[in-house]
Design an enzyme around this catalytic site. Structure first.
Site, PDB file in Angstrom:
ATOM      1  N   GLU A  66      -9.802   6.293   2.790  1.00  0.00           N
ATOM      2  CA  GLU A  66      -8.500   5.880   2.836  1.00  0.00           C
ATOM      3  C   GLU A  66      -8.272   5.117   4.269  1.00  0.00           C
ATOM      4  O   GLU A  66      -7.538   4.258   4.388  1.00  0.00           O
ATOM      5  CB  GLU A  66      -8.294   7.528   3.245  1.00  0.00           C
ATOM      6  CG  GLU A  66      -7.416   9.262   2.232  1.00  0.00           C
ATOM      7  CD  GLU A  66      -6.856   8.019   1.447  1.00  0.00           C
ATOM      8  OE1 GLU A  66      -5.435   7.144   1.627  1.00  0.00           O
ATOM      9  OE2 GLU A  66      -6.805   8.488   0.202  1.00  0.00           O
ATOM     10  N   HIS A  76      -5.668   0.786  -1.713  1.00  0.00           N
ATOM     11  CA  HIS A  76      -6.735   1.413  -3.253  1.00  0.00           C
ATOM     12  C   HIS A  76      -7.238   0.813  -4.101  1.00  0.00           C
ATOM     13  O   HIS A  76      -8.109  -0.052  -5.126  1.00  0.00           O
ATOM     14  CB  HIS A  76      -6.300   2.750  -3.571  1.00  0.00           C
ATOM     15  CG  HIS A  76      -6.226   3.659  -2.224  1.00  0.00           C
ATOM     16  ND1 HIS A  76      -6.616   4.525  -1.585  1.00  0.00           N
ATOM     17  CD2 HIS A  76      -4.991   4.989  -1.561  1.00  0.00           C
ATOM     18  CE1 HIS A  76      -6.549   5.125  -0.667  1.00  0.00           C
ATOM     19  NE2 HIS A  76      -5.470   5.539  -0.849  1.00  0.00           N
ATOM     20  N   HIS A  78      -0.557   0.122   1.958  1.00  0.00           N
ATOM     21  CA  HIS A  78      -2.106   1.019   1.591  1.00  0.00           C
ATOM     22  C   HIS A  78      -2.243   1.189   0.168  1.00  0.00           C
ATOM     23  O   HIS A  78      -3.757   1.041  -0.140  1.00  0.00           O
ATOM     24  CB  HIS A  78      -1.885   2.065   2.738  1.00  0.00           C
ATOM     25  CG  HIS A  78      -2.959   3.638   2.366  1.00  0.00           C
ATOM     26  ND1 HIS A  78      -2.884   4.087   3.570  1.00  0.00           N
ATOM     27  CD2 HIS A  78      -2.515   4.233   1.794  1.00  0.00           C
ATOM     28  CE1 HIS A  78      -4.053   4.535   2.651  1.00  0.00           C
ATOM     29  NE2 HIS A  78      -3.454   5.169   1.533  1.00  0.00           N
ATOM     30  N   GLU A  79      -1.490   1.726  -0.855  1.00  0.00           N
ATOM     31  CA  GLU A  79      -1.779   2.173  -1.574  1.00  0.00           C
ATOM     32  C   GLU A  79      -2.486   0.626  -2.470  1.00  0.00           C
ATOM     33  O   GLU A  79      -3.004   0.649  -3.893  1.00  0.00           O
ATOM     34  CB  GLU A  79      -0.417   2.177  -2.694  1.00  0.00           C
ATOM     35  CG  GLU A  79       0.286   3.716  -2.168  1.00  0.00           C
ATOM     36  CD  GLU A  79      -1.084   5.035  -2.562  1.00  0.00           C
ATOM     37  OE1 GLU A  79      -1.999   4.958  -3.050  1.00  0.00           O
ATOM     38  OE2 GLU A  79      -0.728   5.516  -1.766  1.00  0.00           O
TER      39      GLU A  79
HETATM   40 ZN   LIG Z   1      -4.509   6.308   0.592  1.00  0.00          ZN
END
Ligand SMILES: [Zn+2]
Length: 285
Positions: free
Chosen positions: A180, A146, A142-143
């Site tokens: 997100e 980004h 997830h990170e």
């Molecule tokens: Zn996030």
């Protein structure tokens, strides 16, 4: 190094004498120039095998373990392999916005007991993982999602509101739902699942349709955006390469902008099949 597919590996070395008096292998938490895991001071973790003496031919290192307190650093490093192998780039960089030889890496900072997480920061382009975060490959991916978006966007980042804190199944804002939701979609795409796991062992199944309770409806809910995205990639676009390429050319502040404006402008389908995917995830434009 060859034959490293199942955790075993062969390492070849051409010695300068018939007998090498002493040799060992040292590993560092860096994968070429493309990603690394660093400690609190920005240094790489390293772990070395036992030293072998008087080697004159093939020899067995035995099992190699990460040094005490480093396991999670190595786990995070390994997790990024899975994203790298299917990163949706036409270049040898993380994103097609970057050309070979001019790639920027993904950097994760983690150390035992860290409370500095969990986030990626645009300015320094660095992921900060707290103590048990690397136990969750979804969190690492997830990170990294980004970081990937930042690279696709050439360092640009949308103005994101009402996003701290944010909850995967709850309404935040359309900008937060987009950034997100994309990051969650990167994790789901990487592991081909829809259940998000956290470092503390808890999990949430985010598969959803119009009858799902417990996941807010609409494009300000990151779970809805994430599942709509992965379905578009797999059922309409034949993978996420075309979508990622589009995102290097035009940047979005919301899923609406991505779907309504940019997809049709860049030759990606937003017709009835695609709209039906969104509808099933409670998003209607
Ligand atoms: Zn996030």
């Amino acid at each position: 190094m060859t034959g490293n597919g199942d955790g075993k590996f062969n390492l070849c070395y051409t010695p300068s004498a018939s007998v090498t008096p002493q040799a060992w292998v040292e590993f560092q938490t860096q994968a070429g120039q493309m990603w690394s895991v660093v400690d609190a001071n920005g240094g790489l973790y390293s772990t070395a095998t036992y030293s072998l003496n008087n080697i004159s031919g093939t020899t067995n290192l035995g099992n190699v373990y990460a040094n005490d307190g480093q396991s999670r650093a190595w786990h995070a490093l390994d997790t990024l392999n899975k994203l790298w192998w299917n990163r949706g780039s036409t270049t040898n960089c993380w994103a097609s916005s970057q050309q070979d030889g001019h790639c920027t890496p993904i950097t994760i900072q983690w150390y035992p007991g860290s409370t500095d997480g969990t986030y990626w920061s645009t300015g320094e382009d660095k992921i900060h993982l707290a103590d048990n975060d690397p136990d969750s490959e979804h969190t690492t991916a997830h990170e990294a999602g980004h970081a990937l978006m930042g690279k696709l966007y050439h360092g640009w980042w949308p103005n994101v509101s009402n996003c701290s804190p944010h909850y995967v199944n709850r309404t935040s804002s359309t900008s937060c739902g987009w950034t997100e939701g994309f990051a969650n979609a990167v994790a789901f795409h990487t592991f081909n699942d829809t259940t998000y796991y956290w470092g503390n062992g808890s999990s949430m199944n985010l598969a959803n349709d119009r009858s799902t309770n417990g996941i807010d409806p609409g494009d300000a809910c990151e779970a809805r955006v994430a599942t709509a995205l992965v379905d578009l990639w797999s059922q309409v676009d034949g993978g996420w390469m075309k979508s990622n390429t589009m995102m290097t050319r035009t940047w979005q502040s919301s899923f609406r902008e991505y779907f309504v404006n940019d997809r049709p402008e860049h030759g990606l389908d937003s017709g009835p099949t695609a709209q039906n995917i969104l509808y099933n995830h409670t998003i209607q434009y």
